[in-house]
Design a protein around this motif. Structure first.
Motif, PDB file in Angstrom:
ATOM      1  N   LEU A 200       0.829  -1.197   0.000  1.00 32.71           N
ATOM      2  CA  LEU A 200       0.000   0.000   0.000  1.00 32.71           C
ATOM      3  C   LEU A 200       0.870   1.257   0.000  1.00 32.71           C
ATOM      4  CD1 LEU A 200      -2.897   1.079   0.036  1.00 32.71           C
ATOM      5  CD2 LEU A 200      -2.778   1.039   2.545  1.00 32.71           C
ATOM      6  N   VAL A 201       1.912   1.272   0.818  1.00 26.35           N
ATOM      7  CA  VAL A 201       2.844   2.409   0.852  1.00 26.35           C
ATOM      8  C   VAL A 201       3.463   2.611  -0.530  1.00 26.35           C
ATOM      9  CG1 VAL A 201       5.104   3.141   1.743  1.00 26.35           C
ATOM     10  CG2 VAL A 201       3.337   2.324   3.321  1.00 26.35           C
ATOM     11  N   PHE A 202       3.930   1.526  -1.152  1.00 25.30           N
ATOM     12  CA  PHE A 202       4.572   1.580  -2.472  1.00 25.30           C
ATOM     13  C   PHE A 202       3.610   2.120  -3.534  1.00 25.30           C
ATOM     14  CE2 PHE A 202       6.171  -1.160  -6.192  1.00 25.30           C
ATOM     15  CZ  PHE A 202       7.104  -0.217  -6.594  1.00 25.30           C
ATOM     16  N   THR A 203       2.365   1.641  -3.537  1.00 27.54           N
ATOM     17  CA  THR A 203       1.421   2.034  -4.588  1.00 27.54           C
ATOM     18  C   THR A 203       0.831   3.426  -4.386  1.00 27.54           C
ATOM     19  OG1 THR A 203      -0.422   0.932  -3.453  1.00 27.54           O
ATOM     20  CG2 THR A 203       0.751  -0.332  -5.144  1.00 27.54           C
ATOM     21  N   ARG A 204       0.957   3.976  -3.198  1.00 28.85           N
ATOM     22  CA  ARG A 204       0.394   5.306  -2.932  1.00 28.85           C
ATOM     23  C   ARG A 204       1.392   6.440  -3.123  1.00 28.85           C
ATOM     24  NH1 ARG A 204      -2.065   6.461   2.372  1.00 28.85           N
ATOM     25  NH2 ARG A 204      -2.878   8.210   1.181  1.00 28.85           N
ATOM     26  N   GLU A 205       2.689   6.155  -3.035  1.00 24.58           N
ATOM     27  CA  GLU A 205       3.673   7.232  -2.984  1.00 24.58           C
ATOM     28  C   GLU A 205       3.786   8.007  -4.298  1.00 24.58           C
ATOM     29  OE1 GLU A 205       5.485  10.009  -1.720  1.00 24.58           O
ATOM     30  OE2 GLU A 205       5.112   8.449  -0.241  1.00 24.58           O
ATOM     31  N   ARG A 206       3.701   9.328  -4.175  1.00 23.60           N
ATOM     32  CA  ARG A 206       3.905  10.197  -5.336  1.00 23.60           C
ATOM     33  C   ARG A 206       4.676  11.467  -5.003  1.00 23.60           C
ATOM     34  NH1 ARG A 206      -1.579  13.519  -6.472  1.00 23.60           N
ATOM     35  NH2 ARG A 206      -2.306  13.607  -4.334  1.00 23.60           N
ATOM     36  N   TYR A 207       4.867  11.757  -3.721  1.00 23.44           N
ATOM     37  CA  TYR A 207       5.543  12.989  -3.334  1.00 23.44           C
ATOM     38  C   TYR A 207       7.052  12.833  -3.159  1.00 23.44           C
ATOM     39  CZ  TYR A 207       0.833  14.675  -2.468  1.00 23.44           C
ATOM     40  OH  TYR A 207      -0.482  15.027  -2.608  1.00 23.44           O
ATOM     41  N   LYS A 208       7.511  11.677  -2.737  1.00 28.19           N
ATOM     42  CA  LYS A 208       8.927  11.483  -2.430  1.00 28.19           C
ATOM     43  C   LYS A 208       9.639  10.647  -3.493  1.00 28.19           C
ATOM     44  CE  LYS A 208       8.753  13.625   1.527  1.00 28.19           C
ATOM     45  NZ  LYS A 208       9.584  14.746   1.891  1.00 28.19           N
ATOM     46  N   VAL A 209       9.051  10.554  -4.685  1.00 28.88           N
ATOM     47  CA  VAL A 209       9.676   9.849  -5.811  1.00 28.88           C
ATOM     48  C   VAL A 209       9.828  10.837  -6.958  1.00 28.88           C
ATOM     49  CG1 VAL A 209       8.967   7.509  -5.188  1.00 28.88           C
ATOM     50  CG2 VAL A 209       7.399   8.955  -6.487  1.00 28.88           C
ATOM     51  N   GLN A 210      10.842  10.610  -7.783  1.00 24.32           N
ATOM     52  CA  GLN A 210      11.186  11.586  -8.819  1.00 24.32           C
ATOM     53  C   GLN A 210      10.074  11.831  -9.833  1.00 24.32           C
ATOM     54  OE1 GLN A 210      14.881  10.322 -10.560  1.00 24.32           O
ATOM     55  NE2 GLN A 210      16.083  11.159  -8.876  1.00 24.32           N
TER      56      GLN A 210
END
Length: 161
Positions: free
Chosen positions: A132-142
């Motif tokens: 869930l963490v992996f699929t939600r992240e958009r702020y701390k990835v390039q």
């Protein structure tokens, strides 16, 4: 036997009291004869006409549930959608945990952000909460939302495998 289109959505619904939004939207063309599925992610912030006004495509789900989302994506893509699947946060966690985790290659390390967790880059087996963490992240990835859509396709492929 004929090819068909399916809509796969991940909603951010957190309780039965709210409709949520479809923050993960994928259009899949399935060709049973060739045993092939082609997947395209649709950016959740894409502006489209919904109910006579212009809104983000993920709002179609908020306004009119799955039927509204199917209509919006079908109209946008110009294809008939005959199949549909949706998971929310808790269903995603439960699905991955039921599988005993999934093995994925996380493209880049991140910490914090909207998913509230951290992952290191590289191949690893994720449990439901980590997925869930992996699929939600958009702020701390390039790549922002594009990286999030990539993560969602990585997870979908791992679940299928």
């Amino acid at each position: 036997g004929s090819a068909f289109y399916a809509l796969l959505m991940g909603s951010d619904r957190r309780s039965n009291k709210e409709s949520g939004r479809s923050d993960s939207i994928m259009l899949v063309r399935v060709d049973p004869k060739r045993a092939q599925a082609d997947i395209i992610s649709i950016p959740r912030d894409m502006m489209v006409n919904i109910s006579g006004g212009v809104s983000k495509i993920n709002a179609a789900y908020s306004y009119d549930g799955a039927a509204g989302a199917i209509r919006a994506v079908s109209k946008f893509a110009g294809v008939p959608i005959t199949h549909y699947m949706e998971v929310d946060f808790s269903q995603m966690v439960a699905l991955v945990d039921e599988l005993g985790g999934i093995t994925v290659n996380v493209p880049e390390s991140f910490s914090g952000g909207n998913g509230g967790g951290s992952l290191k880059a590289g191949t690893q087996t994720l449990n439901g909460e980590q997925t869930l963490v992996f699929t939600r992240e958009r702020y701390k990835v390039q790549g922002g939302d594009f990286s999030r859509a990539q993560a969602q396709r990585i997870v979908l492929t791992a679940i299928i495998n």
